[in-house]
Design an enzyme around this catalytic site. Structure first.
Site, PDB file in Angstrom:
ATOM      1  N   HIS A  30      41.986   8.610  66.211  1.00 45.85           N
ATOM      2  CA  HIS A  30      40.511   7.854  65.960  1.00 45.85           C
ATOM      3  C   HIS A  30      39.503   9.105  66.218  1.00 45.85           C
ATOM      4  O   HIS A  30      39.457  10.093  66.731  1.00 45.85           O
ATOM      5  CB  HIS A  30      40.340   6.968  67.298  1.00 45.85           C
ATOM      6  CG  HIS A  30      39.387   5.921  66.866  1.00 45.85           C
ATOM      7  ND1 HIS A  30      37.960   6.113  66.889  1.00 45.85           N
ATOM      8  CD2 HIS A  30      39.417   4.744  66.493  1.00 45.85           C
ATOM      9  CE1 HIS A  30      37.686   4.982  66.578  1.00 45.85           C
ATOM     10  NE2 HIS A  30      38.149   4.065  66.131  1.00 45.85           N
ATOM     11  N   ASP A  39      45.216  -0.706  65.938  1.00 38.12           N
ATOM     12  CA  ASP A  39      45.878  -1.078  64.853  1.00 38.12           C
ATOM     13  C   ASP A  39      47.514  -0.729  65.151  1.00 38.12           C
ATOM     14  O   ASP A  39      48.418  -1.395  64.550  1.00 38.12           O
ATOM     15  CB  ASP A  39      45.801  -0.285  63.495  1.00 38.12           C
ATOM     16  CG  ASP A  39      44.333  -0.906  62.957  1.00 38.12           C
ATOM     17  OD1 ASP A  39      44.087  -1.976  63.025  1.00 38.12           O
ATOM     18  OD2 ASP A  39      43.559  -0.020  62.547  1.00 38.12           O
ATOM     19  N   HIS A  67      41.569   2.933  57.663  1.00 31.12           N
ATOM     20  CA  HIS A  67      40.476   2.084  58.474  1.00 31.12           C
ATOM     21  C   HIS A  67      41.130   0.828  58.831  1.00 31.12           C
ATOM     22  O   HIS A  67      42.561   0.700  59.410  1.00 31.12           O
ATOM     23  CB  HIS A  67      39.302   1.886  57.641  1.00 31.12           C
ATOM     24  CG  HIS A  67      38.149   1.048  58.525  1.00 31.12           C
ATOM     25  ND1 HIS A  67      38.124   0.992  59.713  1.00 31.12           N
ATOM     26  CD2 HIS A  67      36.950   0.861  57.798  1.00 31.12           C
ATOM     27  CE1 HIS A  67      37.018   0.458  60.162  1.00 31.12           C
ATOM     28  NE2 HIS A  67      36.165   0.107  58.978  1.00 31.12           N
TER      29      HIS A  67
END
Ligand code: CMC
Length: 436
Positions: free
Chosen positions: A307, A363, A268
């Site tokens: 994702h 990210d 995450h």
């Protein structure tokens, strides 16, 4: 037969059931009536990791993962990132509308009024191991705020809830900055309420002996944009933790600590730290093909890729790439960018990644910007937690106003033994004990 229904035939009994469909969804509890007999518990649905289960109704954030669309309260993320500041977006997420000038001024004053920490919280920080991970420090200290504000337990009082929301949004940067100063062995810097949310955070992180900290406006704006992009993302792992813990009427400090703990994991929010470690491990552009080969052979994952919801592109990653250009004009280019670009180029042409719809996520590039700005990789997830606190709190507020709210309590499919005969100590064998 109304068209917005589902007809199900149970082949065990030959009974047919008609279940309503609302918002493209059937209610799991409607399956409970499907039984083989009076003793039967009734059908459940099995969905580990909630891959296809809506856990709530929400009007905060909309995502269309196939088309790469992200909207907060109906406004496209691209427009918010371009035109708003972070506190404006926080207001939107929490209250449903963009603030006008006067509302924003009041909101900003309210938040800056709460940026200070009670000195006991500062002392709490002092007790950590000298090289404690800043994310673990943040999780612990935000939980410790629960000891400072015991009235926060009155979660059914809307005015009290709002006060804690303001405190949390205001104090997260202070806690985060103090954790960083502690790690590097510098004295804490107290908030400067003349500065914007992002500028004050930079002040608490980086002020040295100058009487007044002056943030670089390009870097402050970049940080503000990154905060906007990370502010909410509907029912992800940490938001689910916030709602799950909050559903027991736990106070918001403890619920945010639980959500931040969920965020810290490398699958995450912890992924941004791992991306940098991965780029360092790869070392140079030339090593990229071999690294991708290893991933395809099943040795780990490409961090910052993939994702659960986005299956085309992550719109946040696009904005971050653009923001990176602006930051590098000030800081100089982060050499890891070339490795990242090569990784992205090769992965996006590779059948393994194409067939699994794996694209760079938020990210992938954020860490490269953060590093160029002077943050250590260990701090990246903290930078995610600060703005996401707004999303967690908006979802928590929405949850408490929801007539459907019940304590979160999933079912299980029990796979263990039943009705075993008790074995007295002297008759027990060692076999089977303490299996990992
Ligand atoms: N690298 C290589 N293979 C991958 C990756 C990856 N990053 N992500 C998924 N896969 C493969 C996975 O092994 C599986 O392959 P197969 O079908 O052969 O078994 C397939 O793609 C489907 O993956 P999944 O695990 O079913 O997907 P998921 O929706 O459960 O997981 C994810 C989503 C984000 C946890 C996962 O893509 C991942 O671990 N990515 C790396 C960590 C990361 O970047 N996390 C940040 C997510 S975005 C921001 C946030 O949420 O905080």
């Amino acid at each position: 037969m109304p068209s917005n229904t589902l007809t199900v035939t149970d082949n065990r009994t030959n009974h047919t059931y008609t279940l309503p469909i609302e918002d493209g969804t059937v209610r799991s509890m409607d399956f409970r009536q499907i039984k083989t007999g009076a003793e039967d518990f009734g059908l459940m649905t099995y969905d580990p990791a909630f891959v296809n289960t809506a856990s709530c109704r929400s009007s905060i954030t909309f995502i269309d993962g196939e088309r790469g669309i992200l909207e907060y309260r109906g406004y496209p993320i691209e427009a918010l990132a371009e035109h708003c500041n972070f506190l404006e977006v926080a207001y939107l997420l929490l209250f449903g509308e963009l603030p006008n000038e006067a509302q924003l001024k009041d909101w900003r004053t309210e938040i800056t009024h709460h940026t200070m920490l009670h000195e006991t919280t500062r002392k709490f920080l002092d007790g950590f191991h000298y090289n404690a991970h800043p994310m673990s420090m943040l999780v612990s200290t935000v939980a410790a705020l629960s000891t400072v504000y015991p009235e926060a337990r009155k979660v059914h009082d809307p005015a009290n809830r709002l006060l804690q929301v303001k405190r949390l949004i205001a104090k997260m940067p202070t806690l985060a900055a103090m954790a960083n100063r502690y790690n590097v062995g510098l004295p804490y810097v107290y908030p400067d309420n003349d500065l914007s949310y992002a500028e004050n955070f930079m002040n608490m992180l980086w002020k040295m002996v100058e009487p007044k900290y002056a943030a670089n406006p390009v870097l402050a704006r970049a940080l503000d944009i990154l905060f906007i992009l990370h502010a909410d993302h509907e029912q992800n792992c940490s938001t689910n933790a916030m709602r799950s813990v909050g559903s027991s009427d736990a106070d918001p400090y403890l619920s945010v600590a639980a959500a931040a703990a969920a965020l810290s994991g490398p699958l995450h929010g912890g992924a941004n730290e791992q991306v940098l470690k991965m780029l360092d491990e790869i070392g140079s552009k030339d090593n990229v093909p071999a690294y991708i080969r290893r991933i395809k052979e099943g040795h780990g994952k490409l961090m910052g890729f993939g994702h659960r919801v986005y299956k085309n592109f992550d719109p946040r990653a696009k904005i971050i790439k653009w923001t990176a250009e602006k930051v590098f004009e000030v800081t100089g280019r982060n050499p890891r960018l070339d490795i990242a670009l090569e990784l992205e180029r090769i992965a996006l042409e590779d059948e393994y990644f194409i067939s699994r719809k794996l694209y760079p996520n938020v990210d992938f590039y954020s860490g490269i910007i953060y590093q160029a700005m002077g943050f250590k990789p260990e701090f990246f997830t903290v930078l995610f937690a600060i703005p996401r606190t707004v999303g967690w709190l908006a979802q928590w507020q929405e949850m408490h106003a929801d007539a459907d709210l019940k304590i979160a309590r999933p079912r299980q499919i029990y796979t263990g033994e039943r009705k075993r005969e008790f074995i007295p100590m002297e008759a027990r064998k060692a076999a089977g004990a303490m299996k990992a």
